[in-house]
Motif scaffolding. Structure first.
Motif, PDB file in Angstrom:
ATOM      1  N   HIS A   7       0.860  -1.183   0.000  1.00  0.00           N
ATOM      2  CA  HIS A   7       0.000   0.000   0.000  1.00  0.00           C
ATOM      3  C   HIS A   7       0.897   1.234   0.000  1.00  0.00           C
ATOM      4  O   HIS A   7       2.121   1.129   0.135  1.00  0.00           O
ATOM      5  CB  HIS A   7      -0.981  -0.008   1.175  1.00  0.00           C
ATOM      6  CG  HIS A   7      -0.385   0.378   2.488  1.00  0.00           C
ATOM      7  ND1 HIS A   7       0.219  -0.513   3.344  1.00  0.00           N
ATOM      8  CD2 HIS A   7      -0.303   1.589   3.106  1.00  0.00           C
ATOM      9  CE1 HIS A   7       0.642   0.111   4.422  1.00  0.00           C
ATOM     10  NE2 HIS A   7       0.352   1.378   4.313  1.00  0.00           N
ATOM     11  N   LYS A   8       0.290   2.395  -0.194  1.00  0.00           N
ATOM     12  CA  LYS A   8       1.076   3.627  -0.218  1.00  0.00           C
ATOM     13  C   LYS A   8       0.364   4.694   0.599  1.00  0.00           C
ATOM     14  O   LYS A   8      -0.853   4.679   0.770  1.00  0.00           O
ATOM     15  CB  LYS A   8       1.327   4.107  -1.650  1.00  0.00           C
ATOM     16  CG  LYS A   8       0.083   4.482  -2.436  1.00  0.00           C
ATOM     17  CD  LYS A   8       0.461   4.920  -3.848  1.00  0.00           C
ATOM     18  CE  LYS A   8      -0.785   5.321  -4.651  1.00  0.00           C
ATOM     19  NZ  LYS A   8      -0.430   5.777  -6.017  1.00  0.00           N
ATOM     20  N   GLU A   9       1.174   5.635   1.104  1.00  0.00           N
ATOM     21  CA  GLU A   9       0.637   6.718   1.919  1.00  0.00           C
ATOM     22  C   GLU A   9       1.361   8.008   1.576  1.00  0.00           C
ATOM     23  O   GLU A   9       2.586   8.021   1.371  1.00  0.00           O
ATOM     24  CB  GLU A   9       0.809   6.406   3.409  1.00  0.00           C
ATOM     25  CG  GLU A   9       2.226   6.124   3.823  1.00  0.00           C
ATOM     26  CD  GLU A   9       2.361   5.578   5.238  1.00  0.00           C
ATOM     27  OE1 GLU A   9       3.426   5.791   5.844  1.00  0.00           O
ATOM     28  OE2 GLU A   9       1.427   4.920   5.711  1.00  0.00           O
ATOM     29  N   LYS A  10       0.624   9.086   1.473  1.00  0.00           N
ATOM     30  CA  LYS A  10       1.232  10.399   1.236  1.00  0.00           C
ATOM     31  C   LYS A  10       1.690  10.972   2.568  1.00  0.00           C
ATOM     32  O   LYS A  10       0.975  10.886   3.568  1.00  0.00           O
ATOM     33  CB  LYS A  10       0.248  11.348   0.560  1.00  0.00           C
ATOM     34  CG  LYS A  10       0.882  12.657   0.115  1.00  0.00           C
ATOM     35  CD  LYS A  10      -0.060  13.493  -0.723  1.00  0.00           C
ATOM     36  CE  LYS A  10      -1.027  14.251   0.166  1.00  0.00           C
ATOM     37  NZ  LYS A  10      -1.775  15.289  -0.598  1.00  0.00           N
TER      38      LYS A  10
ATOM     39  N   ILE B 196       5.798   3.986  -0.059  1.00  0.00           N
ATOM     40  CA  ILE B 196       5.219   2.705  -0.460  1.00  0.00           C
ATOM     41  C   ILE B 196       5.689   1.679   0.554  1.00  0.00           C
ATOM     42  O   ILE B 196       6.890   1.577   0.832  1.00  0.00           O
ATOM     43  CB  ILE B 196       5.654   2.320  -1.880  1.00  0.00           C
ATOM     44  CG1 ILE B 196       5.196   3.396  -2.873  1.00  0.00           C
ATOM     45  CG2 ILE B 196       5.098   0.957  -2.269  1.00  0.00           C
ATOM     46  CD1 ILE B 196       5.790   3.238  -4.251  1.00  0.00           C
ATOM     47  N   LEU B 197       4.770   0.927   1.105  1.00  0.00           N
ATOM     48  CA  LEU B 197       5.097  -0.019   2.165  1.00  0.00           C
ATOM     49  C   LEU B 197       4.742  -1.431   1.726  1.00  0.00           C
ATOM     50  O   LEU B 197       3.582  -1.738   1.428  1.00  0.00           O
ATOM     51  CB  LEU B 197       4.330   0.338   3.438  1.00  0.00           C
ATOM     52  CG  LEU B 197       4.863  -0.256   4.736  1.00  0.00           C
ATOM     53  CD1 LEU B 197       6.280   0.231   5.024  1.00  0.00           C
ATOM     54  CD2 LEU B 197       3.945   0.075   5.895  1.00  0.00           C
ATOM     55  N   LEU B 198       5.774  -2.268   1.644  1.00  0.00           N
ATOM     56  CA  LEU B 198       5.599  -3.698   1.405  1.00  0.00           C
ATOM     57  C   LEU B 198       5.568  -4.398   2.760  1.00  0.00           C
ATOM     58  O   LEU B 198       6.499  -4.265   3.550  1.00  0.00           O
ATOM     59  CB  LEU B 198       6.744  -4.241   0.554  1.00  0.00           C
ATOM     60  CG  LEU B 198       6.866  -3.678  -0.866  1.00  0.00           C
ATOM     61  CD1 LEU B 198       8.181  -4.103  -1.500  1.00  0.00           C
ATOM     62  CD2 LEU B 198       5.703  -4.142  -1.729  1.00  0.00           C
ATOM     63  N   THR B 199       4.497  -5.125   3.024  1.00  0.00           N
ATOM     64  CA  THR B 199       4.323  -5.813   4.301  1.00  0.00           C
ATOM     65  C   THR B 199       4.322  -7.304   4.069  1.00  0.00           C
ATOM     66  O   THR B 199       3.525  -7.818   3.258  1.00  0.00           O
ATOM     67  CB  THR B 199       3.002  -5.387   4.977  1.00  0.00           C
ATOM     68  OG1 THR B 199       2.975  -3.964   5.086  1.00  0.00           O
ATOM     69  CG2 THR B 199       2.885  -5.997   6.354  1.00  0.00           C
TER      70      THR B 199
END
Length: 223
Positions: free
Chosen positions: A178-181, A204-207
């Motif tokens: 997912h991604k976050e501003k 951008i976060l890879l979990t």
């Protein structure tokens, strides 16, 4: 073409950010995967709260957060077994970043290798890890000022100002994405607006979906 920079070092350097093993990628002179930078210097920047500033933490560099643990500040939090190698087509920097994290991360070894291959030009980020006892969570951050499309499983698409694309391939069986501003609201954040010409900064976060005690992970970056 594609350009990559990476470094080892320690987290006790002058004007330190906790960023051992961080890497940045540019394409045709445009930033793709970035080191966000320092923001505006204030009294807080050089106070006991320095590492409460998000851009000084490893969670907002292109690094893993392991068992919920980030890198720590101090000269003892460093890379080991650092080596640079180059042959006809490939240049690479390798390092063990285990010691950049405190003991409670329970890392046995975390070998990061960043090679660039010129035929064809592909940047690879390779993490080979082993945990001492457990892996309850793992997340990999990627910082960018590019517009990104994360809707295709296993592929992150970065759009450059000239409308060309850069792609990062990852194992979608291993990762959710997912991604976050990043909201730039504090006094320290304001300098980042100037640094990036008013462009939005994204994480951008890879979990990880896996709790394996040992694994090899790779990200391929290409045009």
């Amino acid at each position: 073409g594609l350009f990559v920079a990476t470094h080892a070092g320690n987290n006790g350097e002058s004007h330190n950010h906790n960023d051992v093993g961080d890497f940045v990628v540019y394409a045709d002179g445009y930033p793709v995967i970035i080191d966000v930078g320092s923001g505006t210097y204030t009294a807080r920047t050089f106070s006991k709260d320095r590492y409460k500033l998000w851009f000084n933490t490893s969670a907002y560099h292109n690094l893993p957060v392991i068992n919920g643990i980030e890198q720590k500040e101090g000269i003892q939090f460093s890379a080991t077994n650092v080596a640079y190698d180059k042959n006809k087509n490939v240049s690479q920097l390798s390092m063990n970043i285990k010691n950049a994290y405190p003991a409670e991360a329970v890392i046995k070894s975390w070998l990061r290798v960043v090679p660039i291959d010129t035929t064809p030009r592909v940047i690879k980020v390779e993490d080979k890890y082993a945990m001492d006892t457990k892996l309850t969570s793992l997340a990999q951050s990627l910082m960018t000022v590019c517009a990104t499309d994360i809707t295709s499983p296993g592929k992150i698409i970065f759009s450059l100002p000239d409308n060309s694309k850069v792609y990062l391939d990852y194992d979608n069986k291993l990762w959710d994405v997912h991604k976050e501003k990043i909201d730039l609201v504090t006094p320290e954040d304001q300098g980042l607006k100037h640094s990036w010409n008013g462009r939005d900064i994204w994480r951008i976060l890879l979990t990880s979906k896996s709790g394996k005690l040992k694994n090899s992970i790779r990200y391929d970056i290409h045009k």
